[in-house]
Design an enzyme around this catalytic site. Sequence first.
Site, PDB file in Angstrom:
ATOM      1  N   HIS A  50       0.805  -1.221   0.000  1.00 44.20           N
ATOM      2  CA  HIS A  50       0.000   0.000   0.000  1.00 44.20           C
ATOM      3  C   HIS A  50       0.839   1.272   0.000  1.00 44.20           C
ATOM      4  CE1 HIS A  50      -3.671  -2.237   0.381  1.00 44.20           C
ATOM      5  NE2 HIS A  50      -3.274  -2.813   1.481  1.00 44.20           N
ATOM      6  N   GLU A  70      -6.564 -13.044   5.355  1.00 48.27           N
ATOM      7  CA  GLU A  70      -7.543 -11.982   5.188  1.00 48.27           C
ATOM      8  C   GLU A  70      -8.844 -12.542   4.612  1.00 48.27           C
ATOM      9  OE1 GLU A  70      -5.629  -8.110   3.900  1.00 48.27           O
ATOM     10  OE2 GLU A  70      -4.198  -9.548   3.073  1.00 48.27           O
ATOM     11  N   ASP A 104     -10.605  -7.594   9.122  1.00 50.49           N
ATOM     12  CA  ASP A 104     -11.041  -8.781   8.388  1.00 50.49           C
ATOM     13  C   ASP A 104     -11.742  -9.763   9.311  1.00 50.49           C
ATOM     14  OD1 ASP A 104     -10.141  -8.588   5.563  1.00 50.49           O
ATOM     15  OD2 ASP A 104      -8.214  -8.260   6.506  1.00 50.49           O
TER      16      ASP A 104
END
Length: 253
Positions: free
Chosen positions: A44, A149, A175
């Site tokens: 990310h 996840e 999650d």
Amino acid sequence: MALLKERLKTGERLFGPFVNLCHPAVLEIAGNAGFDFAIIDTEHGEISSDRAVDMVRAAKLAGVSPVIRVYGNQPELIAKALDIGAEGVQVPQVSTKAEAMAAVRAAKFAPEGARGCNRYVRAARYSAADKFSYFTNANQETAVIIQVEGKEGIANLPDILTVPGIDVLFIGPYDLSASLGIPGQVDHPQLVAEMQKNMELARQAGVAIGFFVDDVASAVKWKNWGVQYISFAADVGLLYEVFREKVMAFKNG
């Protein structure tokens, strides 16, 4: 400084942030602050492998263990992260036993895996490491962190934990909350009970457990409950919080 994997095996409770800013100084600051590890986030963050290598160097010099979160469960990404000297690789989006096996296979040299053999890399000190021991030592010293996840991954945890070579099972609280039908309620008693059940499964498998928190009080709570690999917020968020606090103190003063 002992390697991340060694410290996990002795039962230490370790604390480290995600790093999204693309600058080695962030790793130096993290080490000087006393963090145990830092997760260089290529999933990310804005960090490419050619910049990550300098961040790994800075981390090692500052005494903080560098982990690289790759942006996919792909052999070439995992091998690159380890070739540049990361002590651990964190693999996202693991939902099945087969995906966990693929991550371990990519992170280990034969006979434990299929990582491409090349000792002309930074991890082997550019061939200065002994060619007869480097590959064995790398298998023993590298931490493989799988990030489970989604609902499918949470449901498959018992099967995933049967895969040899996993050092840390990392579960994201958001999650997990979604899989329980309580999205976003990361302090809900149901989530805590489920996480403690998963921690016991991991303990029985000889795997350390990892968890994400975004405040210190939660970090201390999970540390005391037995989480060993505690991922704390991210550099950008921490910087924003301090900046905002100072701005508001000035404006309201």
